[in-house]
Design an enzyme around this catalytic site. Structure first.
Site: not given
Length: 533
Positions: A498, A496, A464
């Site tokens: 942060g 998603c 990632h």
């Protein structure tokens, strides 16, 4: 009183010896007669219009019908033709309802659609590539500059499509960790390395983990708006060169706002919050990690990533001898084919003493880049370029920062609805595996078929690289959809973000769309065609 005293030359009436009261009565009576005639004329017109509407709705039509609606003007003729057209569009039914409705069309698909007149304005993807993803600080790109990661994928887009690079209207690069001005300079340098002229602009965008997807969405929106016809959405991250760390002081005001405080939580803590609040067990998380590695290993072994990966020539420096070695990196180096539940069970939680989030069931910290070439459909067809996919919709949403991992569970339905679809219409999902806890929660919350989700593994195995993940997922999804052919029409990418957000986008496989099937789902009791309005 005489007639002349009224100011009128009515001497002939005086000669006739008609009394004034009788004269006024005659005037009033005549006025009333004119009023009645006007009213009758108007009533006949209104009655005729009402009768026309009634006859148009009647299934009985014959000589009487046409004799009653003989038009008097060209305008009436035009109106009549339009109403007759509407009458022909009405479905034959014994129902008394006269609402025009659309029947379900099963033309090779499970949903009903209607045509979109803007077919040539579709934003399409004609190429999507990525570098291999490598473990930061110890993988194949630990000694590679960030601009040397971006340049190869930009160059591959031009070389593969034979596109004149000067035709590109803009390049948008998603990136997260590097200081903005520094990374902007590196991206501009990479464009020059790849052969783009000085006339082609470039900029960066940062929506954290969705930055690469946001870059693609930004370019799609600009093409749709008519700013330019061809653009590149890309993503770049060197987590070797730039680490996740807070720089500078924190505003003391944050103490007065709980949600602002939650924006500062380490991502691993938010993973623990998701697992605790929604009951995702350690075993579920470890099983998801094992499956991710096995899928990614199988995809690598079978060559399914070859169409999307661009090998990168670089160097590796031996940390002990400082000897440089020239290498070509062509595969992801974080995949562990032999990962097992027993191995993962030995790992200790990282963020909470009695927690469930470990290094084994979290995404890998990685280096890499990806790039996607988008253009208007009419331009792609004019250039004879094969269409890999169609950009259908994008949605970014906000959620509770303390459980930021639930973002895809909110963003995916929003993007799917914007595309005029339902979840069951989607054939493949690429959901970023930031943490197994949030990935498992989102999959279960949306009741997704596991066989449709991350079929070639995800971030727990592949990696990632924050800013590059979105662009990487576009390539992975579209190439897999192309391989599956007619059994795979719609795909979704989501992740998603942060501080409490989620993003998602819907894509359609390019070779199933033509001017008759360019479609979005219709709603109940909708018109068959907008032309019927």
């Amino acid at each position: 009183m005489s007639c002349s005293s009224l100011g009128y030359d009515l001497r002939f009436l005086e000669a006739a010896r008609i009394p004034i009261p009788h004269l006024l009565y005659l005037v009033i009576l005549f006025s009333f007669y004119l009023y009645i005639q006007t009213f009758r004329s108007l009533s006949r017109s209104l009655y005729r219009a009402s009768l026309l509407d009634l006859l148009l709705q009647s299934p009985l039509k014959g000589p009487l019908f046409y004799s009653l609606i003989q038009p008097r003007t060209e305008m009436e003729k035009a109106i009549q033709r339009q109403k007759m057209l509407l009458q022909h569009l009405r479905p034959l039914s014994s129902s008394a309802s006269t609402d025009i409705s659309a029947s379900i069309c099963l033309a090779g698909d499970s949903a009903a659609y209607h045509r979109n007149a803007c077919f040539g304005d579709d934003v399409v993807i004609v190429a999507a590539f990525r570098t291999p993803l490598c473990k930061s600080k110890r993988g194949g790109f630990k000694d590679t500059h960030a601009d040397d990661l971006l340049a190869p994928v930009l160059k591959a887009l031009i070389d593969t499509t034979k596109l004149n690079p000067s035709e590109v209207g803009d390049i948008v690069v998603g990136t997260v960790l590097a200081p903005g001005s520094l990374r902007a300079r590196e991206c501009r340098m990479a464009a020059f390395y790849a052969g783009f002229p000085e006339t082609v602009p470039i900029r960066t965008v940062n929506r954290q983990c969705s930055s690469g997807l946001q870059a693609v969405a930004d370019v799609a929106a600009a093409i749709k708006a008519g700013f330019y016809d061809i653009g590149i959405g890309a993503g770049l991250e060197s987590m070797t060169a730039n680490s996740i760390a807070w720089e500078g002081s924190i505003n003391p005001k944050v103490k007065n706002f709980q949600q602002a405080q939650d924006c500062l939580l380490p991502m691993g803590v938010t993973s623990e919050n998701v697992a605790h609040r929604f009951g995702v067990t350690r075993q579920e998380q470890d099983q998801a990690a094992v499956l991710s590695h096995k899928k990614a290993a199988a995809a690598t072994a079978s060559g399914r990533f070859k169409d999307e990966i661009i090998p990168v020539a670089t160097k590796i420096i031996d940390p002990k001898t400082q000897e440089e070695k020239n290498v070509v990196i062509s595969v992801d180096d974080g995949i562990r084919p032999n990962t097992s539940l027993s191995d993962l069970a030995k790992l200790k939680p990282v963020f909470k003493k009695d927690g469930t989030t470990t290094a084994g069931n979290s995404s890998q910290i990685s280096d890499g880049a990806g790039a996607v070439l988008l253009m208007r459909r009419s331009v792609a067809e004019q250039k004879g370029l094969p269409i890999l996919g169609v950009f259908r919709s994008f949605a970014a949403v906000g959620v509770d920062p303390s459980v930021m991992g639930i973002g895809p569970a909110v963003a995916i339905p929003a993007a799917v609805k914007a595309a005029g679809l339902e979840l069951n219409d989607v054939d493949l999902f690429e959901i970023n595996e930031a943490f197994a806890s949030q990935y498992v929660y989102c999959r279960k919350q949306l009741e997704l078929d596991p066989e449709k989700v991350n079929v070639n593994g995800g971030a727990m195995a592949i990696g990632h690289p924050l800013g590059a993940t979105g662009a990487r997922c576009v390539g992975t999804l579209l190439h897999e959809m192309k391989r599956r052919g007619k059994d795979c029409r719609f795909g979704v990418i989501s992740m998603c973000i942060g501080t409490g957000m989620g993003a998602a986008a819907v894509f359609e496989r390019g070779d199933v769309v033509d001017s008759l099937t360019n479609a979005r789902r219709i709603q109940a009791n909708n018109q068959l065609s907008k032309d019927a309005l």
